[in-house]
Structure formats: structure tokens, C-alpha cells
Motif scaffolding. Sequence first.
Motif, PDB file in Angstrom:
ATOM      1  N   SER A 204       0.863  -1.180   0.000  1.00  0.00           N
ATOM      2  CA  SER A 204       0.000   0.000   0.000  1.00  0.00           C
ATOM      3  C   SER A 204       0.900   1.230   0.000  1.00  0.00           C
ATOM      4  O   SER A 204       2.058   1.169   0.436  1.00  0.00           O
ATOM      5  N   GLU A 235      -4.262  -0.201  -8.110  1.00  0.00           N
ATOM      6  CA  GLU A 235      -4.905   0.050  -6.819  1.00  0.00           C
ATOM      7  C   GLU A 235      -4.140   1.068  -5.977  1.00  0.00           C
ATOM      8  O   GLU A 235      -4.658   1.542  -4.956  1.00  0.00           O
ATOM      9  N   THR A 238      -4.766   6.572  -6.173  1.00  0.00           N
ATOM     10  CA  THR A 238      -5.847   7.132  -5.379  1.00  0.00           C
ATOM     11  C   THR A 238      -5.841   8.645  -5.560  1.00  0.00           C
ATOM     12  O   THR A 238      -4.897   9.211  -6.139  1.00  0.00           O
ATOM     13  N   ASN A 263     -11.177 -11.074 -14.469  1.00  0.00           N
ATOM     14  CA  ASN A 263     -10.852 -11.314 -13.063  1.00  0.00           C
ATOM     15  C   ASN A 263     -10.381 -12.740 -12.821  1.00  0.00           C
ATOM     16  O   ASN A 263      -9.550 -12.979 -11.943  1.00  0.00           O
ATOM     17  N   HIS A 273      -4.910  -7.587  -7.945  1.00  0.00           N
ATOM     18  CA  HIS A 273      -5.912  -6.526  -8.074  1.00  0.00           C
ATOM     19  C   HIS A 273      -7.005  -7.013  -9.008  1.00  0.00           C
ATOM     20  O   HIS A 273      -6.879  -8.078  -9.620  1.00  0.00           O
ATOM     21  N   SER A 274      -8.069  -6.255  -9.119  1.00  0.00           N
ATOM     22  CA  SER A 274      -9.204  -6.651  -9.945  1.00  0.00           C
ATOM     23  C   SER A 274      -9.282  -5.799 -11.213  1.00  0.00           C
ATOM     24  O   SER A 274      -8.626  -4.760 -11.326  1.00  0.00           O
ATOM     25  N   GLU A 276     -11.838  -4.137 -11.923  1.00  0.00           N
ATOM     26  CA  GLU A 276     -12.500  -2.902 -11.483  1.00  0.00           C
ATOM     27  C   GLU A 276     -11.503  -1.883 -10.947  1.00  0.00           C
ATOM     28  O   GLU A 276     -11.712  -0.672 -11.083  1.00  0.00           O
ATOM     29  N   ASP A 277     -10.409  -2.359 -10.343  1.00  0.00           N
ATOM     30  CA  ASP A 277      -9.362  -1.439  -9.879  1.00  0.00           C
ATOM     31  C   ASP A 277      -8.773  -0.649 -11.052  1.00  0.00           C
ATOM     32  O   ASP A 277      -8.420   0.523 -10.908  1.00  0.00           O
ATOM     33  N   ASP A 280     -11.243   2.092 -12.041  1.00  0.00           N
ATOM     34  CA  ASP A 280     -11.194   3.195 -11.070  1.00  0.00           C
ATOM     35  C   ASP A 280      -9.957   4.062 -11.292  1.00  0.00           C
ATOM     36  O   ASP A 280     -10.027   5.296 -11.214  1.00  0.00           O
ATOM     37  N   ALA A 281      -8.814   3.413 -11.563  1.00  0.00           N
ATOM     38  CA  ALA A 281      -7.568   4.159 -11.760  1.00  0.00           C
ATOM     39  C   ALA A 281      -7.651   5.027 -13.012  1.00  0.00           C
ATOM     40  O   ALA A 281      -7.221   6.197 -13.005  1.00  0.00           O
TER      41      ALA A 281
END
Length: 380
Positions: A204, A235, A238, A263, A273-274, A276-277, A280-281
Amino acid sequence: MRVNWRLIKAAKNSYAALYSACEKNDIILNPVESPEDDITLYSLNSINAPHYLEEMKEASCITIAGGPHPSAMRNEVLKYADYVIVGEGEYTLPALIRYIENKSENKFENSRAFLPKGVATKEGYIKNDTCVLLDSYPPFSKVKGYLEISRGCPFKCAYCQTPHLFGGCMRHRSIDSIICASKAYTDVRFLTPNALSYGGDGRSPAYDKITRLLSGFEKDKNLYFGTFPSEVRPEFITQKSIDIILKFCSNKKIHFGAQSASNSVLKRINRGHSAEDVLDAVELCRDNGIMPVVDYIVGLPGESEEDQIHTLNQIKWVCRTGKVHAHYFTPLPGTPLHQKKPAPLIPEVEKTLGKLALSGRVTGSWMNTELRFFRKNKNE
């Protein structure tokens, strides 16, 4: 003894790092276009290795091979080279050169006992039980390279050699060391498996450490963080990480790896990670005026037609506001997918990627993997 470095385009940064490490030991690596006496060094990956193995075998000098491919396939490479360095070379290479010098002067009664750990020969191999402390070696000196800030990766993606070469624990160069090395450049580009992992355990973002790093440079520096020659993980993108990049850096692009939009494939390759990640990015980049440059691997082992359609649809969506870098899966030695065959591409994938390439939205080598290492690299 004269020590030579075989110039290979894909090994420029290795040359810079090892030149610096050897220079600390009063050893100069002379650049050469073919093997020369007394010692010639090769740094090879799994794509370019076949182009140099016969050259090593026929060389009249002592040959030493290192890099991702020899590290994973030491017994194969030892059919051509005299010595193979397995893993990191900053400490091992100078120690091996001194060993060769002393051996040539008959300073050993039992020379094998003095061979450094991490060096393989036809007689055997003792694994190195230490790793390199990055601050002990400048990232470059006279021979310039990118500014390496971290090594290692905890994710162990099934196709990737990085954790097998550098380990699963992140190691970071100190901020003071990085700032000092940056004085060689006005435009500063970082080398790391994941720029947004700097200062942390790699799982992270450590926002405070990243902020301390980027805020420590002189104001006249152009910082390129999370872009060529490194990337980040989706991921890790952010709003907070984008705010930091926008505040301190010059790049208007962020380069990150998606690899697949399925996936089930992402889970199978242990990507962590997925799909969907990735979406989002891309949306975060778009909303903040940053162009996303997204990596995909097509033809991953076990991909179904449905998996490829998922990936193709995501690629087309990304290309509306960003760019894609795609390449065909190459099984790399030392990885869990080494013995796996690439999945054949369905015609729609080849056709659509070609069309998007003509419009400048897709780059890469999904038809010929060697293009990645034998054509001129361009900054993304």
C-alpha cells in the motif's frame, strides 16, 4: 586485467549500476562491441540471450554472464559462459573479478574455496545468502542511468521475474542518497518496480514517505514519477497519490499495469488486483487531467476467447481517454508460467489492436516479442 562490458541496448541501466559498483573497487568496465581480452561481461534477458550465447562460447577471453536470464537458467548459460552471477551483482561482480585476478596469479591453493557466493561455475554453485543494501552503492557514476529508488516486490505475479531476482521484500534507497544522485540531472526519472510503493512494504502507498521524497528535490528539477521507465499498480492510484504527483512532479501521464480485464485470469496469475481497480484508476486519472498509459499482456496461458474479449473491450474503453501498451505473453524462466504456452489470439484482438495502433492509441509488440528489446525505446 582489462575488464570489458559488452554493450547491449537493453542492459544500459545494469551497465550504469555495475560500473559504479566496480569503480568503488578500482575496477573500470570498458565498453566493447564484441568480446575482448581479458574479461568480457554480459547482462542478458530471456529475449536477447539467444543472440549472444554463441558469441560467448566462441570468445577467446574469460566470459561472465549475469542478469535475469542467466540468474534463472545458470546451467544452460554455463554451457557458453565461464561464470554466471546469480541475482544482484554490485558486491558479487567486483569480488569475482578479484578472484579471477588472484587465480590467474596462482594465489590460491584451493581456488574453489575462495569463489564468491552467488557465482555459478561448471563445478557448482553456492547460493548468496545476502542482498544488496542500496545506499552502499550509488545508482550510477560516470556512466549515467536512471535513478533506482527501490528493489523487490511482494506480489509475485506469475509471469514476472522481479521477485525471483530481487526478492519479495521491498528495499528502498534513502531520501538523502536519492537527492544526492539527482544532482546529475535536470529531468529526474526513477527506476522501481512500483513508484508509489516507495518507503513502504510494497502493499500500500506510504504517502508520508513519498511526500518527503518528492518535496526534497531542488525546485529546478523536473520529476517524472509513476511513468517511464517505471510504472505503478492500479490500486495504488488514489486521489491522494495523484494529488502528490500533481503537486511535485512534471509528468502528465501515469503508467500502470492492468495485464488483463478478466478477473479469473488476474486471479490465476496472482496479480493481486481486480479489473474494477483498473477502471477506477483510469477514471481518477481522467478526472484529474492525467493521461493513463495502461499495460496489457495478451495471450496469457489459459485465456479463453471470452477472457480476450473482456480485455479487448477494456482496452478500447481505456483508449478513449488514454493510451495502451500491449505485448504478447512471453514465458520467462524462473517464473511459475515458464513452462506454459501462450494462448493464441483471436482474430478480433489482432485486428482491433492494429487499428488502434494506426491511430496512435496502442503501442507495443503483440505480434513479435523481440521488438521490445531490439527497437529503439521511446519514453512514454
